[in-house]
Design a protein around this motif. Sequence first.
Motif, PDB file in Angstrom:
ATOM      1  N   VAL A   7      10.588   5.058   2.768  1.00 25.93           N
ATOM      2  CA  VAL A   7      10.757   4.722   1.497  1.00 25.93           C
ATOM      3  C   VAL A   7      10.752   6.095   0.378  1.00 25.93           C
ATOM      4  CG1 VAL A   7       9.890   3.415  -0.441  1.00 25.93           C
ATOM      5  CG2 VAL A   7       9.760   2.462   1.808  1.00 25.93           C
ATOM      6  N   VAL A   8      11.789   6.036  -0.309  1.00 19.88           N
ATOM      7  CA  VAL A   8      11.820   7.153  -1.353  1.00 19.88           C
ATOM      8  C   VAL A   8      11.845   6.586  -2.735  1.00 19.88           C
ATOM      9  CG1 VAL A   8      13.333   9.158  -2.197  1.00 19.88           C
ATOM     10  CG2 VAL A   8      13.407   8.293   0.357  1.00 19.88           C
ATOM     11  N   MET A   9      10.969   7.322  -3.556  1.00 16.25           N
ATOM     12  CA  MET A   9      10.659   6.735  -4.926  1.00 16.25           C
ATOM     13  C   MET A   9      10.794   8.038  -5.726  1.00 16.25           C
ATOM     14  SD  MET A   9       7.377   4.445  -3.631  1.00 16.25           S
ATOM     15  CE  MET A   9       6.918   3.747  -5.417  1.00 16.25           C
ATOM     16  N   GLY A  10      11.069   7.628  -7.008  1.00 18.73           N
ATOM     17  CA  GLY A  10      10.927   8.611  -8.102  1.00 18.73           C
ATOM     18  C   GLY A  10      11.684   8.038  -9.524  1.00 18.73           C
ATOM     19  N   GLY A  11      11.397   8.834 -10.684  1.00 18.61           N
ATOM     20  CA  GLY A  11      11.795   8.109 -11.804  1.00 18.61           C
ATOM     21  C   GLY A  11      13.163   8.744 -12.334  1.00 18.61           C
ATOM     22  N   ASN A  12      13.750   9.788 -11.747  1.00 16.82           N
ATOM     23  CA  ASN A  12      15.152  10.254 -11.982  1.00 16.82           C
ATOM     24  C   ASN A  12      16.120  10.098 -10.886  1.00 16.82           C
ATOM     25  OD1 ASN A  12      17.115  12.924 -11.954  1.00 16.82           O
ATOM     26  ND2 ASN A  12      16.384  12.658 -14.035  1.00 16.82           N
ATOM     27  N   LEU A  13      16.922   9.349 -11.179  1.00 15.16           N
ATOM     28  CA  LEU A  13      17.747   8.734 -10.204  1.00 15.16           C
ATOM     29  C   LEU A  13      18.710   9.884  -9.482  1.00 15.16           C
ATOM     30  CD1 LEU A  13      19.125   5.127 -11.608  1.00 15.16           C
ATOM     31  CD2 LEU A  13      16.817   5.867 -10.715  1.00 15.16           C
ATOM     32  N   PRO A  14      19.266  10.762 -10.102  1.00 12.91           N
ATOM     33  CA  PRO A  14      20.161  11.748  -9.416  1.00 12.91           C
ATOM     34  C   PRO A  14      19.069  12.473  -8.665  1.00 12.91           C
ATOM     35  CG  PRO A  14      20.773  11.794 -11.670  1.00 12.91           C
ATOM     36  CD  PRO A  14      19.568  11.059 -11.494  1.00 12.91           C
ATOM     37  N   ASP A  26       0.632  -0.966  -0.093  1.00 15.26           N
ATOM     38  CA  ASP A  26       0.034  -0.030  -0.014  1.00 15.26           C
ATOM     39  C   ASP A  26       0.843   1.299  -0.036  1.00 15.26           C
ATOM     40  OD1 ASP A  26      -2.691   1.388   0.473  1.00 15.26           O
ATOM     41  OD2 ASP A  26      -1.647   2.065   2.190  1.00 15.26           O
ATOM     42  N   ILE A  27       2.062   1.218   0.748  1.00 14.30           N
ATOM     43  CA  ILE A  27       2.601   2.538   0.699  1.00 14.30           C
ATOM     44  C   ILE A  27       3.409   2.813  -0.409  1.00 14.30           C
ATOM     45  CG2 ILE A  27       4.924   3.347   1.728  1.00 14.30           C
ATOM     46  CD1 ILE A  27       4.057   1.942   4.595  1.00 14.30           C
ATOM     47  N   LEU A  28       3.983   1.541  -1.273  1.00 11.87           N
ATOM     48  CA  LEU A  28       4.546   1.578  -2.422  1.00 11.87           C
ATOM     49  C   LEU A  28       3.349   2.200  -3.411  1.00 11.87           C
ATOM     50  CD1 LEU A  28       7.212  -1.137  -2.820  1.00 11.87           C
ATOM     51  CD2 LEU A  28       7.227   1.060  -1.873  1.00 11.87           C
ATOM     52  N   TRP A  29       2.295   1.701  -3.477  1.00 18.72           N
ATOM     53  CA  TRP A  29       1.141   2.132  -4.281  1.00 18.72           C
ATOM     54  C   TRP A  29       0.783   3.572  -4.174  1.00 18.72           C
ATOM     55  CZ3 TRP A  29      -1.604   0.279  -8.485  1.00 18.72           C
ATOM     56  CH2 TRP A  29      -2.732   1.182  -8.540  1.00 18.72           C
ATOM     57  N   ALA A  42       7.573  -4.613  -3.952  1.00 13.56           N
ATOM     58  CA  ALA A  42       7.751  -3.988  -5.267  1.00 13.56           C
ATOM     59  C   ALA A  42       7.238  -4.926  -6.293  1.00 13.56           C
ATOM     60  CB  ALA A  42       9.113  -3.549  -5.538  1.00 13.56           C
ATOM     61  N   TYR A  43       7.555  -6.250  -6.269  1.00 20.95           N
ATOM     62  CA  TYR A  43       6.862  -7.232  -7.224  1.00 20.95           C
ATOM     63  C   TYR A  43       5.533  -7.040  -7.300  1.00 20.95           C
ATOM     64  CZ  TYR A  43       6.141 -11.796  -9.043  1.00 20.95           C
ATOM     65  OH  TYR A  43       5.730 -12.649 -10.223  1.00 20.95           O
ATOM     66  N   GLU A  44       4.750  -7.083  -6.155  1.00 27.46           N
ATOM     67  CA  GLU A  44       3.256  -7.141  -5.986  1.00 27.46           C
ATOM     68  C   GLU A  44       2.748  -5.675  -6.789  1.00 27.46           C
ATOM     69  OE1 GLU A  44       1.151  -9.335  -5.620  1.00 27.46           O
ATOM     70  OE2 GLU A  44       2.955 -10.605  -5.321  1.00 27.46           O
ATOM     71  N   LEU A  45       3.789  -4.489  -6.405  1.00 35.26           N
ATOM     72  CA  LEU A  45       3.262  -3.147  -6.940  1.00 35.26           C
ATOM     73  C   LEU A  45       3.154  -3.029  -8.536  1.00 35.26           C
ATOM     74  CD1 LEU A  45       2.853  -0.092  -6.813  1.00 35.26           C
ATOM     75  CD2 LEU A  45       5.434  -0.078  -7.006  1.00 35.26           C
ATOM     76  N   PHE A  46       3.920  -3.793  -8.968  1.00 33.37           N
ATOM     77  CA  PHE A  46       4.142  -3.655 -10.523  1.00 33.37           C
ATOM     78  C   PHE A  46       3.173  -4.622 -11.121  1.00 33.37           C
ATOM     79  CE2 PHE A  46       7.999  -1.344  -9.666  1.00 33.37           C
ATOM     80  CZ  PHE A  46       7.847  -0.252 -10.550  1.00 33.37           C
ATOM     81  N   LEU A  75       1.716   8.941  -6.475  1.00 31.15           N
ATOM     82  CA  LEU A  75       2.459  10.399  -6.305  1.00 31.15           C
ATOM     83  C   LEU A  75       3.431  10.831  -7.502  1.00 31.15           C
ATOM     84  CD1 LEU A  75       3.020  10.463  -2.321  1.00 31.15           C
ATOM     85  CD2 LEU A  75       1.355  11.769  -3.597  1.00 31.15           C
ATOM     86  N   CYS A  76       4.073   9.592  -7.928  1.00 31.02           N
ATOM     87  CA  CYS A  76       5.025   9.901  -8.763  1.00 31.02           C
ATOM     88  C   CYS A  76       4.523   9.795 -10.109  1.00 31.02           C
ATOM     89  CB  CYS A  76       5.872   8.995  -8.691  1.00 31.02           C
ATOM     90  SG  CYS A  76       7.144   9.074  -7.161  1.00 31.02           S
ATOM     91  N   GLY A  77       3.301   9.594 -10.515  1.00 31.72           N
ATOM     92  CA  GLY A  77       2.881   9.246 -11.655  1.00 31.72           C
ATOM     93  C   GLY A  77       3.469   8.032 -12.589  1.00 31.72           C
ATOM     94  N   LEU A  78       3.606   6.972 -11.729  1.00 34.90           N
ATOM     95  CA  LEU A  78       4.280   6.024 -12.135  1.00 34.90           C
ATOM     96  C   LEU A  78       3.178   5.103 -13.262  1.00 34.90           C
ATOM     97  CD1 LEU A  78       6.704   4.086 -12.454  1.00 34.90           C
ATOM     98  CD2 LEU A  78       6.007   3.119 -10.600  1.00 34.90           C
ATOM     99  N   GLU A  79       3.733   4.811 -14.526  1.00 40.71           N
ATOM    100  CA  GLU A  79       3.055   4.119 -15.418  1.00 40.71           C
ATOM    101  C   GLU A  79       3.748   2.803 -15.854  1.00 40.71           C
ATOM    102  OE1 GLU A  79      -0.014   4.660 -16.668  1.00 40.71           O
ATOM    103  OE2 GLU A  79      -0.373   6.559 -15.669  1.00 40.71           O
TER     104      GLU A  79
END
Length: 330
Positions: A260-267, A58-61, A101-105, A66-70
């Motif tokens: 937990v920290v999440m995002g699409g841009n690694l830097p 749920d936290i990763l979801w 993470a496996y379940e998230l995707f 928030l990140c707009g992950l597709e």
Amino acid sequence: MARGWMRNRVDRRGALLTMAGAAGLASCGGSGETARWRGGKRTVAVLRAPSYEADLTDILWRGAQLCGLEARGKRVLLKPNFVEFDAGTCINTNMAVVAAAYELFRKLGAAEVWIGEGPGHRRDTLYLAEEAGYFRAVKDFESRFVDLNRDEVAAVPGFLDDHEEMYFSKTLLAADLIVSLPKMKTHHWAGATLSMKNFFGLVPGAVYGWPKNPLHYQGIDASIVGLSRKFRNTFAIVDGIVGMEGNGPIQGRAKPCGVVVMGGNLPAVDATCSRVMGLDPEKIRYLAMAADIGPISEIEIEQRGESPKSVMTPFAVTSNFESLRMGRES
């Protein structure tokens, strides 16, 4: 056994994997200091996660939203960090984070979800995964796992000074999305090891040796940046629930941080993690060198969820990196 299964799977899909991987790689320039980021703000989400017993899926979801992950229809490779195993410490990405993470995707509708790692120390990757609890945490783990040290490889343009081309796992090259799943840790050579440094495990040991010797010859910072320039189809989920401080990445101490920290841009993700750790990303050499591929200043990162300041938990560092602390003079 997993290795035989991997050989058969790669043989059936070899040509497709090589073509897809070549298309997914970004060009790589030199390893020196670079221009500042000019691509606009990038989103990074910081979420509280008090323990590994929390509802991490749920936290990763929530972080993904928030990140707009597709990820619908994509081939996803999850890249956790496990280099050693010691039951008394916290070296590896926790199995609960990898399972979530496996379940998230799967929930996001990914076409395929693989888990891959190429440890730089131990050579029996499946043994490490079993000792770290991955077999228990992820259903059918062995059939979902790819040993990136030993998977079949294909050649692509290189990023090391003396390598015009380099070899990488065909499964890695076929991924539409590579998800870096590191543990939040300090590092005795780089200051911090986060989503970018985690990509050392993409380099196959069967080709380049242990512990990925050409990366060390090139220089740790330059190699971190080179890999991040090479692989741009990325997302990061950083396990900061319990990190490691002091003499990381292997011999440090457990550091509960609860995030937990999440995002699409690694830097941008690593800069945010650094601030959570009480470190100034502008002083971390590989982040300064990577400032053309992602923002590291606060005004260029759109922070969602918690602010880094509200969850900041200063990490101890080795004496040679005391200058990295926020507010310290260089």
